[in-house]
Structure formats: C-alpha cells, structure tokens
Design a protein around this motif. Sequence first.
Motif, mmCIF file in Angstrom:
data_model
loop_
_atom_site.group_PDB
_atom_site.id
_atom_site.type_symbol
_atom_site.label_atom_id
_atom_site.label_comp_id
_atom_site.label_asym_id
_atom_site.label_seq_id
_atom_site.Cartn_x
_atom_site.Cartn_y
_atom_site.Cartn_z
ATOM 1 N N ALA A 157 0.840 -1.188 0.000
ATOM 2 C CA ALA A 157 0.000 0.000 0.000
ATOM 3 C C ALA A 157 0.878 1.240 0.000
ATOM 4 O O ALA A 157 1.928 1.270 0.643
ATOM 5 C CB ALA A 157 -0.920 0.009 1.213
ATOM 6 N N LEU A 158 0.433 2.255 -0.727
ATOM 7 C CA LEU A 158 1.169 3.508 -0.815
ATOM 8 C C LEU A 158 0.205 4.675 -0.671
ATOM 9 O O LEU A 158 -0.745 4.807 -1.447
ATOM 10 C CB LEU A 158 1.910 3.607 -2.159
ATOM 11 C CG LEU A 158 2.554 4.953 -2.477
ATOM 12 C CD1 LEU A 158 3.646 5.277 -1.465
ATOM 13 C CD2 LEU A 158 3.108 4.965 -3.902
ATOM 14 N N ASP A 159 0.441 5.486 0.347
ATOM 15 C CA ASP A 159 -0.306 6.728 0.533
ATOM 16 C C ASP A 159 0.691 7.880 0.497
ATOM 17 O O ASP A 159 1.785 7.789 1.071
ATOM 18 C CB ASP A 159 -1.053 6.736 1.867
ATOM 19 C CG ASP A 159 -2.178 5.722 1.884
ATOM 20 O OD1 ASP A 159 -2.899 5.623 0.882
ATOM 21 O OD2 ASP A 159 -2.327 5.024 2.908
ATOM 22 N N VAL A 160 0.328 8.959 -0.184
ATOM 23 C CA VAL A 160 1.215 10.110 -0.356
ATOM 24 C C VAL A 160 0.582 11.328 0.306
ATOM 25 O O VAL A 160 -0.592 11.652 0.040
ATOM 26 C CB VAL A 160 1.475 10.389 -1.847
ATOM 27 C CG1 VAL A 160 2.381 11.612 -2.002
ATOM 28 C CG2 VAL A 160 2.093 9.172 -2.518
ATOM 29 N N TYR A 161 1.358 11.992 1.166
ATOM 30 C CA TYR A 161 0.892 13.188 1.857
ATOM 31 C C TYR A 161 1.834 14.344 1.503
ATOM 32 O O TYR A 161 3.046 14.262 1.749
ATOM 33 C CB TYR A 161 0.874 12.988 3.374
ATOM 34 C CG TYR A 161 0.041 11.807 3.803
ATOM 35 C CD1 TYR A 161 -1.333 11.931 3.976
ATOM 36 C CD2 TYR A 161 0.626 10.556 4.010
ATOM 37 C CE1 TYR A 161 -2.105 10.840 4.363
ATOM 38 C CE2 TYR A 161 -0.131 9.473 4.398
ATOM 39 C CZ TYR A 161 -1.496 9.617 4.569
ATOM 40 O OH TYR A 161 -2.244 8.540 4.940
ATOM 41 N N LYS A 162 1.282 15.380 0.922
ATOM 42 C CA LYS A 162 2.099 16.534 0.557
ATOM 43 C C LYS A 162 2.289 17.448 1.759
ATOM 44 O O LYS A 162 1.376 17.638 2.560
ATOM 45 C CB LYS A 162 1.447 17.302 -0.594
ATOM 46 C CG LYS A 162 2.351 18.369 -1.206
ATOM 47 C CD LYS A 162 1.660 19.063 -2.347
ATOM 48 C CE LYS A 162 2.614 20.098 -2.948
ATOM 49 N NZ LYS A 162 3.145 21.030 -1.957
ATOM 50 N N ASP A 163 3.486 18.007 1.877
ATOM 51 C CA ASP A 163 3.772 18.931 2.959
ATOM 52 C C ASP A 163 2.877 20.163 2.830
ATOM 53 O O ASP A 163 2.489 20.568 1.724
ATOM 54 C CB ASP A 163 5.249 19.354 2.901
ATOM 55 C CG ASP A 163 5.645 20.199 4.085
ATOM 56 O OD1 ASP A 163 5.782 19.634 5.177
ATOM 57 O OD2 ASP A 163 5.804 21.423 3.904
ATOM 58 N N ARG A 164 2.545 20.753 3.967
ATOM 59 C CA ARG A 164 1.632 21.890 3.953
ATOM 60 C C ARG A 164 2.207 23.076 3.170
ATOM 61 O O ARG A 164 1.464 23.857 2.581
ATOM 62 C CB ARG A 164 1.329 22.319 5.390
ATOM 63 C CG ARG A 164 0.489 21.301 6.158
ATOM 64 C CD ARG A 164 0.180 21.800 7.553
ATOM 65 N NE ARG A 164 -0.603 20.827 8.312
ATOM 66 C CZ ARG A 164 -0.999 21.016 9.582
ATOM 67 N NH1 ARG A 164 -0.669 22.139 10.192
ATOM 68 N NH2 ARG A 164 -1.695 20.092 10.187
ATOM 69 N N GLY A 165 3.513 23.211 3.200
ATOM 70 C CA GLY A 165 4.116 24.293 2.419
ATOM 71 C C GLY A 165 3.910 24.076 0.930
ATOM 72 O O GLY A 165 3.964 22.939 0.441
ATOM 73 N N LEU A 166 3.661 25.130 0.183
ATOM 74 C CA LEU A 166 3.402 24.968 -1.236
ATOM 75 C C LEU A 166 4.647 24.488 -1.976
ATOM 76 O O LEU A 166 4.613 23.471 -2.671
ATOM 77 C CB LEU A 166 2.919 26.288 -1.826
ATOM 78 C CG LEU A 166 1.526 26.755 -1.368
ATOM 79 C CD1 LEU A 166 1.208 28.104 -1.989
ATOM 80 C CD2 LEU A 166 0.473 25.721 -1.721
ATOM 81 N N TYR A 167 5.740 25.184 -1.829
ATOM 82 C CA TYR A 167 6.983 24.812 -2.516
ATOM 83 C C TYR A 167 8.130 25.579 -1.858
ATOM 84 O O TYR A 167 7.915 26.494 -1.045
ATOM 85 C CB TYR A 167 6.911 25.141 -4.011
ATOM 86 C CG TYR A 167 6.562 26.585 -4.303
ATOM 87 C CD1 TYR A 167 7.571 27.566 -4.337
ATOM 88 C CD2 TYR A 167 5.249 26.967 -4.543
ATOM 89 C CE1 TYR A 167 7.258 28.895 -4.588
ATOM 90 C CE2 TYR A 167 4.936 28.284 -4.807
ATOM 91 C CZ TYR A 167 5.934 29.251 -4.827
ATOM 92 O OH TYR A 167 5.623 30.558 -5.080
ATOM 93 N N ARG A 168 9.344 25.208 -2.268
ATOM 94 C CA ARG A 168 10.532 25.926 -1.809
ATOM 95 C C ARG A 168 11.604 25.818 -2.889
ATOM 96 O O ARG A 168 11.506 24.985 -3.799
ATOM 97 C CB ARG A 168 11.051 25.341 -0.492
ATOM 98 C CG ARG A 168 11.690 23.977 -0.612
ATOM 99 C CD ARG A 168 12.120 23.436 0.726
ATOM 100 N NE ARG A 168 12.835 22.173 0.570
ATOM 101 C CZ ARG A 168 13.241 21.420 1.600
ATOM 102 N NH1 ARG A 168 12.981 21.813 2.834
ATOM 103 N NH2 ARG A 168 13.900 20.296 1.377
ATOM 104 N N GLU A 169 12.626 26.639 -2.759
ATOM 105 C CA GLU A 169 13.732 26.616 -3.722
ATOM 106 C C GLU A 169 14.942 25.979 -3.059
ATOM 107 O O GLU A 169 15.348 26.375 -1.956
ATOM 108 C CB GLU A 169 14.067 28.031 -4.178
ATOM 109 C CG GLU A 169 15.101 28.084 -5.287
ATOM 110 C CD GLU A 169 15.311 29.490 -5.809
ATOM 111 O OE1 GLU A 169 16.462 29.822 -6.143
ATOM 112 O OE2 GLU A 169 14.311 30.256 -5.870
ATOM 113 N N ASN A 170 15.533 24.956 -3.709
ATOM 114 C CA ASN A 170 16.690 24.289 -3.115
ATOM 115 C C ASN A 170 17.990 25.021 -3.479
ATOM 116 O O ASN A 170 17.979 26.049 -4.148
ATOM 117 C CB ASN A 170 16.734 22.809 -3.527
ATOM 118 C CG ASN A 170 16.899 22.622 -5.023
ATOM 119 O OD1 ASN A 170 17.326 23.540 -5.730
ATOM 120 N ND2 ASN A 170 16.553 21.433 -5.514
#
Length: 456
Positions: free
Chosen positions: A351-364
């Motif tokens: 089983a695979l569940d994906v949870y996105k971080d609350r932050g929209l995005y960031r620059e590496n």
Amino acid sequence: MSERIPARNIPIETSDAIHTRSFTGFYRSLRLYGAGILMLLFFGTSWLTWNGRQAVLWDLADRKFYVFGATIWPQDLFLLTALLMIGAFGMFTLSVFAGRVWCGYACPQSVWTWMFMWVEKVTEGERNQRIRLDAQPWSAEKLARRGAKHGLWLAISLATGLTFIGYFTPIRAMVNELLHLSLDLETVGWVGFFSLCTYINAGWLREKVCRDMCPYSNLQSVMFDADTLIITYDKARGENRGPRRKDEDAKALGLGDCIDCTMCVQVCPTGIDIRDGLQLECISCGACIDACDSVMDKMGYERGLVRYSSEREMAGGKTRWFRPKMVAQTVLLALLAVGFVIAFLHRPLVALDVYKDRGLYRENSDGQIENIYSLKVINKTQSPHRYAVSLDDADDFALQGASELHLAPGELALLPVSVALTDNDGKHGSRPVVFRVRDLDNPDTTVTTKSRFVSP
C-alpha cells in the motif's frame, strides 16, 4: 388385533413453551451433519495456527484481518463488504429456489436452538416428561434437572462467547488469562455479553427470534414465486383427516391419508401446524416431513403427504427449475463470486499513501523548485520484502531522498522525500506527479499513487 396409530396425544399444557418430540429421519440427519460441520468450523477454526500465529484473527488493535496466508488491511475492507453482499445475495437466491432452508439448516439461531433442545431432552426427558415436569411443584428432582439443563446451557453459551471473542483477541492467551483470573474487564464484559445473548436467544426466545425479531421471515414472501420449493401438506391426498386402524379401508370411511396424529405439530420447533398452509413461522427445517413419513411407514401409506413442493406442483402443474428469474440470479451470483475471487487474488500486496507537505513549494540550493512529501508504505504480506520508490513519467522531475526500503511482514514505514522540478520549460502552477512503489522480490507487484506538484 391390528396395530392402531394414536389419533392424538394432547397433554396438559401449563405454559406457552414449545416442547418438541424427538424424531428421526432423512432431514434430521442432514441437519445434524450440516450443523456438526458448522460447529466444527466455528469452534475449531479459532484454535488453528498459521506461521506461528492464530490462523483467523481480526486484530482490531493493529487493524489487520488475518485469514490463513492472507492479510486484509483497512484498504481492503471493500473485499469484506463485497463478501457480505455476495452472502446476502446468495441467501436471497437460495430463498427463490427453496424458501427458508438457510433458517432451518444453517442459521446460527436454529443450530444453537437445536443444540439447547437436545440438552433439554438429556436433562429433563422426552416431550411428555418435560410437560409433566413443568406442571409439577418444585422438588429436589425438578431443581436438579433444571439446574443441570441451565448449567449446560450456560457452559455452551460461555464456550460460544469465548470462541466468538477469540476471533478478535488471540484465543489461547485469552483462555489462559481466564483460567488464571487475570482477564481484563473489557474482554470479560464482551465475553459475558455474547454468552448472555446465546443463552437468552437459544434457551428462552427461540422461535420468537425467528417469528418476531428476524426481518427475513417477513421478507420471504417477496422472494418466493410459484416454483419455490416450500414445505407443503397435500390436502387433496390428506383430507378428510381422521384416526383409523392400519387394516381399515380409509376410502370406505371417507378419510384421506392424514390420521390426524399431530406428530407434525409436536416436532415443529416453532409450534405451527403445517396443514394450515405456509406460515411466516415455518423455517423449512423438514422436521414435519420426517415425522409424517414415519407415520406413513407405519400405516403402509406412500411417503410425501408432507413434503418439499411448489405452489405450481400442488395446483397440478410441474415445477419449473430453469425459470428466467432463477437462472438470472444464479448467473449473477456466479459472476459476483468470480469477480470477488479475481479481486482478492489481484489485490495489491503493498500500500502507498502520499501526503504533501503543507508548504506549497521551496527553492533548493541548486535553484530548483522543490515540493516535500511523506510516503506511507505498508508491506501487506506475511513475509519481509524490499521495495523501490520512483516516479512515473518523471522527465521534468527528480526524486530526492531514500529510494529503497526494507519492510518486515505487516510493517508500515513513513518515508520523507522531495521532488525537484528539473525543467520548468515555461510550465507553471500545479501539475500531477505519480509515485510508484515496486516490490524488488516480486517485480510484478507495484502500486502507484497520484499527487500534485506546485510551482510558482
């Protein structure tokens, strides 16, 4: 002098209790063998082991359902729902074919009631003895017989309650704790509750459950048709009723084959007279057929005065076995069963569940837009496996973080990863990204889950 079959046996009834007479016959034997198999499955399966654990166990604490070599997870509960639906539809299909035979032969209420009735016979005697015992004032003998009956009822009820809870709590540990008086109060409460339900339903309520509490008795008329097999009394052959000697000519006396002995009533667990026609209380157990056939044998008459038949046949026609309704329901039931088996065999074992971080995005540090995700991976098998994590159609993306993990049987792992946008190519905003987990020990086993990647 010729043998005379008793016309009636009318003891003094002191209560509304139904006291059934003992009998033998084909349908009784069929019911006993079937009930024996069901009892063996119910009481025996909970004690079986598989790979060092209980073979069939609903582990509520870990939210897993073990069925021998298979593990059912919350994500697979649709399979259990489908199985219950197939069971219900199967019972409806069986009802169209042969009425309430489920009630008479396999329903737990009936099976346990027959068992409790057997205990009554062992402890209090046959029907007339039990009726006389009811009418007698309390004495040491009556107290001993009643005490033995209720003691055995309670013992069976306790075994039933323990076994039922044993499918949710490991039964060996539970019984060991019970013997050492260390069982927790919550488990004691549940065992006591189901034991009490068994004792009341099978010991006291009995036919009232089938008649007043079970909705199926009121639904049966909707499912029956003119070709449904039901237990019927052949009035054309049986009337007029009346006693006679075995060597007397019934036709000369103006009598039918029914000698009005009421044996069919005395063996009925719901206390009805099948000669009055089909009734909601009839559970199609066949007891009246066995009783009537034994009387017909003694009289030298043909069996089948009371028998499984259809309304069409009793009206002079012929039962249609392959009618459109029956064929359609049988085919649909078979398709549902095949579909369930296919879905079960092809269910994903990871089983695979994906949870996105609350932050929209960031620059590496490389100037790329990055999104953070948490992957929940579950090994749904009963053996250790190695898994590889990747992205599908990832020309514009790069997966950063651990890409391989080892999971023990039933283990759940939370894997933090980041996805970097390597080639924006003028595309902005939200776009889909697909994560894939592949079983390295069984490459055919893969699972994918879609999420979203957000960029400015």
